[in-house]
Write an enzyme that holds these catalytic residues in place. Structure first.
Site, short mmCIF file in Angstrom:
data_model
loop_
_atom_site.label_atom_id
_atom_site.label_comp_id
_atom_site.label_asym_id
_atom_site.label_seq_id
_atom_site.Cartn_x
_atom_site.Cartn_y
_atom_site.Cartn_z
N LYS A 96 0.83 -1.21 0.00
CA LYS A 96 0.00 0.00 0.00
C LYS A 96 0.86 1.25 0.00
O LYS A 96 0.65 2.18 -0.79
CB LYS A 96 -0.91 -0.02 1.24
N ASN A 97 1.85 1.29 0.91
CA ASN A 97 2.61 2.54 1.09
C ASN A 97 3.65 2.77 -0.01
O ASN A 97 4.31 3.81 -0.02
CB ASN A 97 3.27 2.57 2.47
N CYS A 123 -4.19 12.53 13.80
CA CYS A 123 -4.95 11.29 13.60
C CYS A 123 -4.80 10.42 14.83
O CYS A 123 -4.12 10.80 15.79
CB CYS A 123 -4.56 10.59 12.31
N ARG A 169 1.20 14.21 13.80
CA ARG A 169 1.64 14.04 12.42
C ARG A 169 1.65 15.33 11.60
O ARG A 169 0.92 15.47 10.61
CB ARG A 169 0.79 12.96 11.73
N1 EPU Z 1 7.09 14.44 11.11
C1 EPU Z 1 7.25 15.77 11.44
N2 EPU Z 1 7.11 16.70 10.43
C2 EPU Z 1 6.83 16.36 9.14
C3 EPU Z 1 6.67 14.99 8.83
C4 EPU Z 1 6.80 14.05 9.82
O1 EPU Z 1 7.50 16.13 12.56
O2 EPU Z 1 6.72 17.26 8.29
C5 EPU Z 1 7.24 13.42 12.16
C6 EPU Z 1 5.96 12.63 12.42
O3 EPU Z 1 5.09 13.29 13.32
C7 EPU Z 1 6.52 11.33 12.98
C8 EPU Z 1 7.82 11.14 12.21
O4 EPU Z 1 8.14 12.43 11.68
O5 EPU Z 1 6.82 11.49 14.33
C9 EPU Z 1 7.75 10.16 11.06
O6 EPU Z 1 6.57 10.37 10.29
P1 EPU Z 1 6.54 10.14 8.73
O7 EPU Z 1 6.39 11.44 8.05
O8 EPU Z 1 7.66 9.26 8.31
O9 EPU Z 1 5.16 9.35 8.55
P2 EPU Z 1 4.23 9.41 7.30
O10 EPU Z 1 5.05 9.64 6.09
O11 EPU Z 1 3.08 10.29 7.57
C10 EPU Z 1 4.41 6.87 6.64
C11 EPU Z 1 3.46 5.73 6.47
C12 EPU Z 1 2.93 5.31 7.83
C13 EPU Z 1 4.11 4.89 8.70
C14 EPU Z 1 5.11 6.04 8.81
C15 EPU Z 1 6.37 5.69 9.57
C16 EPU Z 1 2.57 6.12 4.25
C17 EPU Z 1 1.42 6.49 3.40
N3 EPU Z 1 2.38 6.14 5.57
O12 EPU Z 1 3.66 7.92 7.26
O13 EPU Z 1 2.09 4.18 7.59
O14 EPU Z 1 3.66 4.54 10.00
O15 EPU Z 1 5.49 6.47 7.48
O16 EPU Z 1 7.01 4.62 9.00
O17 EPU Z 1 3.63 5.78 3.75
C18 EPU Z 1 0.34 2.67 8.05
O18 EPU Z 1 0.52 2.16 6.93
O19 EPU Z 1 -0.41 2.14 8.92
C19 EPU Z 1 0.99 3.94 8.39
C20 EPU Z 1 0.55 4.73 9.36
#
Ligand code: EPU
Length: 417
Positions: A22-23, A116, A121
């Site tokens: 998915k991701n 969320c 996030r």
């Molecule tokens: N963060 C910030 N600022 C930003 C972006 C992120 O502070 O601008 C912080 C977040 O709050 C968090 C950390 O950085 O503490 C990592 O978050 P990340 O941005 O990597 O998460 P994401 O990209 O929103 C993706 C996956 C998630 C998975 C996370 C971590 C997708 C679509 N989603 O989310 O998947 O948990 O990376 O590996 O790729 C799931 O599939 O159940 C899911 C939640």
């Protein structure tokens, strides 16, 4: 709202085939915005999040057709630059269209995702990177409005590795003038998959999968035909299902290399694992041993497997410390596991799980995608019947989950409500 009912106590046996990730599929679908024409993406899992991304691309003026495991996307005409709140509130990954839309049309308006179930996030790092590449960003009325007549390369350092942030900026940089360096970039296999997909469109990217990614902008990209990698979190979930039920399961169509941290931890708990390049055989022991984990960015232990590993530790011998370092509120499954007899205490970012002799079936509620998976695992191992409410969370990320578990001998059924 559908429910899932599980009669626990069956040892899982047989073969299960892993779907596309998915991701990885979501950002590759968003990348199709970048090249005008018809793109075909293969090994796409048929999930609610994929349908939502298809509809969002349709809203932007693109043609989309999702059938079996193929997504066909037509991007000749982009008629809207807006991803409205209705999409973003359903799926945070909608924010992945921000970079590609801006790079292709010079403008993008995307609703700000709120917090969320698993944490606040924020997306400040996505915004910071776009600004460094020359975009003017206006935040108003709950929307990010980005504009850029011309994007240029930049050196962008992430305070912490962000998966979708790295993906958004990597996509944007493919069409920016000059060279972009993404430093402290996320290294997840899904980042590498997106980079490979972009390279197949004509992009110039080096270093994906390491913490420094170099992108040299090109003047245009062509549409893509690309096969998505297998889902490493689905793989990990089935590994855990076999482990928790003393099962003997062969997992086909997977990439064991993408699940290394998890496989190592499972082995330490006494689970027998053998694998070749695309198949894993897993046998659960009579008695699991407790192990501690700390979630970390890749190649560390994935936060998306924390809830499932916790379910496993509820019936292991000894005490396990589970520390969640990525999201501040990703312990929502704890209260539900406790309803099934688990002994878990949370202090700050660490949950202390004392193994109990057995779990007992109970009515429980799914709170997010991976929490739902952990409740399924607990239900498979528990004595008696578990009914999981709000399984729509599960449908966002696990393809044909009841059918796959049924094939392994689980007594599981969906109750349509
Ligand atoms: N963060 C910030 N600022 C930003 C972006 C992120 O502070 O601008 C912080 C977040 O709050 C968090 C950390 O950085 O503490 C990592 O978050 P990340 O941005 O990597 O998460 P994401 O990209 O929103 C993706 C996956 C998630 C998975 C996370 C971590 C997708 C679509 N989603 O989310 O998947 O948990 O990376 O590996 O790729 C799931 O599939 O159940 C899911 C939640």
């Amino acid at each position: 709202m559908d429910k899932i009912e599980i009669e626990g106590g069956t040892r899982l046996k047989g073969n299960v085939k892993i779907s596309g990730a998915k991701n990885a599929a979501l950002p590759v679908m968003a990348a199709s915005i970048l090249g005008s024409g018809e793109s075909t993406i293969l090994n796409v899992p048929l999930l609610r999040d994929i349908t939502t991304m298809g509809k969002l691309l349709g809203h932007l003026g693109m043609g989309y057709h999702l059938e079996d495991d193929e997504a066909i996307l037509q991007s000749e005409n982009i008629t809207s630059i807006e991803a409205p709140y209705d999409f973003v509130k359903t799926m945070r990954a909608s924010v992945l269209v921000l970079g590609p839309l801006l790079a292709r049309t010079g403008e993008a308006k995307v609703s700000l995702p709120g917090g969320c179930a698993i944490g606040a996030r924020p997306i400040n790092l996505h915004i910071m990177g776009l600004q460094k590449m020359g975009a003017k960003i206006l935040l108003s009325d709950g929307y990010i409005h980005a504009k850029a007549k011309k994007l240029h390369g930049a050196t962008i350092y992430f305070d912490m590795p962000t998966v979708t942030g790295t993906e958004n900026l990597m996509m944007t940089a493919t069409l920016a003038e000059g060279e972009t360096l993404l430093e402290n970039a996320a290294c997840e296999p899904e980042i590498v998959d997106l980079a490979n997909a972009l390279v197949s469109m004509g992009a110039n990217i080096e270093g994906a999968g390491t913490s420094i990614i170099k992108i040299k902008g090109v003047s245009g990209l062509r549409p893509l035909r690309y096969r998505i990698i297998p889902d490493r979190i689905e793989t990990g979930t089935f590994l855990t299902a076999a482990a928790i039920t003393e099962g003997d399961v062969t997992i086909d169509n997977c990439n064991p290399g993408h699940a290394e941290s998890f496989i190592s931890k499972l082995k330490e708990t006494g689970v027998q694992i053998r694998h070749n390049s695309s198949t894993i055989n897993v046998r659960g022991p009579l008695q699991l041993k407790s192990e501690d984990i700390k979630t970390m960015p890749h190649p560390g232990f994935p936060t998306d497997m924390q809830a499932q590993f916790m379910a496993l530790m509820t019936i292991a011998d000894g005490t396990s410390l589970i520390t969640e370092n990525i999201f501040e509120n990703r312990f929502m499954h704890v209260a539900e596991l406790k309803r099934m007899g688990a002994d878990i205490k949370i202090e700050g970012a660490t949950a202390t799980v004392k193994g109990v002799d057995f779990l007992k079936g109970a009515p429980v509620m799914a709170t997010d995608l991976r929490a739902s998976a952990s409740l399924i695992l607990a239900g498979l191992a528990a004595k008696g019947t578990t009914v999981i409410d709000r399984v729509y969370h599960l449908d966002r990320g696990y393809e044909k989950i009841e059918a796959k578990f049924e094939q392994l001998g689980a007594k599981i059924k969906r109750i349509k409500v």
